[in-house]
Scaffold this active site. Structure first.
Site, PDB file in Angstrom:
ATOM      1  N   GLU A 173      -1.849   1.266  -4.167  1.00  0.00           N
ATOM      2  CA  GLU A 173      -1.012   0.237  -4.792  1.00  0.00           C
ATOM      3  C   GLU A 173      -1.286   0.026  -6.290  1.00  0.00           C
ATOM      4  OE1 GLU A 173      -1.463  -3.189  -2.261  1.00  0.00           O
ATOM      5  OE2 GLU A 173      -0.695  -2.119  -0.500  1.00  0.00           O
ATOM      6  N   GLU A 212       2.685   3.631   6.368  1.00  0.00           N
ATOM      7  CA  GLU A 212       2.440   2.303   6.940  1.00  0.00           C
ATOM      8  C   GLU A 212       3.742   1.660   7.434  1.00  0.00           C
ATOM      9  OE1 GLU A 212       0.119  -0.270   4.382  1.00  0.00           O
ATOM     10  OE2 GLU A 212      -1.023   1.413   3.548  1.00  0.00           O
TER      11      GLU A 212
END
Length: 354
Positions: free
Chosen positions: A154, A261
């Site tokens: 991220e 995910e």
């Protein structure tokens, strides 16, 4: 007088009854996801799920790759400080994966959201040395046990206007900490596929574009980046075609792609949501189906793995704590292991013939 406690308790009791009913209803016969795909299908795992026979059976049928949901993250490993890393949780997961013949994907070495407290007291030289040592210790410990790592997690801002400002970037530079992390991970585990991983890449086109530009810079700088991780926490209200466009753009870089995910909440941030449950499920299955078909359209060499972020709805991070009203269906199976519409959309996409 209205009993407010009874009113508040009623939805919780109803949700508990629904979960109990789900657990008592046998699941219909369905194909194992891993049996219908030429690439690994994965899920995340917490070590305590190894003690849940129903979860173990469901995972054994459907998945061939595991990602530790929390216990390989810095927050867990450094809970007792830099000098006392703990590995009981990830070691147990690694042993379980090996016993079951499942691939293990490491998640994650460096994340903007963790590590600041452990590193805060260090001067620049000690900070850099500790950064290097952490990656060497963790990636080295699981060398030969993991097939891949989310090396940096991220790095892009939510708005997609650039890289995050964080303790890593302030010490080592915005691109610098990322390049350094990949170099140290490669030294610690020369055989692992090294991924850059982020979320909202399909949901927010600007963020997706900024992420891919970063990947290009890393490749030009000689960083040993080996793959693109797209978390795919899908916003089911995004326009049709947006997911397909991002996957096609990502594929143009030639790297393996990991859907890392996947979940797709039925909830909305709108104050008033007038959609029926049927409308929300149709949006969900439409977007999940589009993601699967876009992944299936990739060259075989670029289909690294397809991972859902949990198997049963009640396992999901979206269904934890006070936010859980018992109604969301973000994953392929319900609490009793019965297939949700999302499961059927995945199967349809995986088995569709061109």
């Amino acid at each position: 007088m209205i009993d407010r406690r009874a009113l508040l308790a009623a939805p919780l009791a109803l949700a508990a009854c629904e979960r109990f009913a789900e657990a008592q209803t046998p699941a219909r016969a369905v194909p194992g996801l891993k049996s219908i795909t030429p690439f690994p299908v994965g899920t995340c795992i917490k070590s305590n799920q190894i003690d849940d026979p129903a979860w173990v059976d469901l995972a054994g049928k459907h998945v061939s790759q595991l990602t530790p949901e929390w216990e390989m993250k810095m927050e867990y490993i450094l809970a007792d400080g830099l000098d006392r890393p703990r590995f009981d949780g990830p070691d147990r997961i690694a042993a379980f994966a090996a016993e079951r013949g499942m691939r293990l994907h490491g998640h994650t070495l460096i994340w903007y959201a963790q590590g600041e407290e452990a590193f805060a007291h260090l001067d620049r030289a000690r900070f850099t040395a500790a950064f290097d040592a952490y990656i060497a210790t963790v990636a080295g410990r699981y060398r030969g046990k993991v097939v891949s790592w989310d090396v940096v997690n991220e790095p892009i801002t939510d708005a997609g206007d650039g890289l995050r400002d964080c303790h890593w970037s302030r010490a080592l530079g915005q691109d610098g900490y990322i390049i350094r992390a990949f170099e140290r991970a490669r030294a610690a585990d020369p055989d692992a596929v090294l991924f850059l991983n982020d979320y909202n890449l399909e949901n927010t086109p600007r963020k997706g574009a900024t992420f891919l530009k970063l990947v290009e810079r890393l490749m030009k700088a000689g960083a040993p980046i080996g793959g693109i991780g797209s978390q795919a926490h899908l916003d089911i209200e995004i326009p049709a075609g947006q997911i397909r466009t991002f996957i096609r753009n990502a594929a143009s870089l030639g790297l393996p792609i990991h859907i890392s995910e996947l979940d797709a909440s039925l909830r909305s941030d709108r104050r008033v949501d007038l959609r029926s449950r049927e409308q929300r499920l149709a949006q969900q299955t439409g977007r999940v189906g589009e993601l699967v078909e876009a992944f299936m359209a990739l060259p075989a060499s670029q289909r690294f793995a397809f991972t859902v972020w949990g198997l049963r709805d009640t396992d999901s991070w979206l269904r934890q704590g006070e936010r859980d009203d018992g109604q969301d269906q973000p994953l392929p199976f319900d609490a009793g292991g019965r297939p949700n519409p999302m499961f059927d959309a995945m199967v349809a996409g995986f088995t569709k013939r061109a």
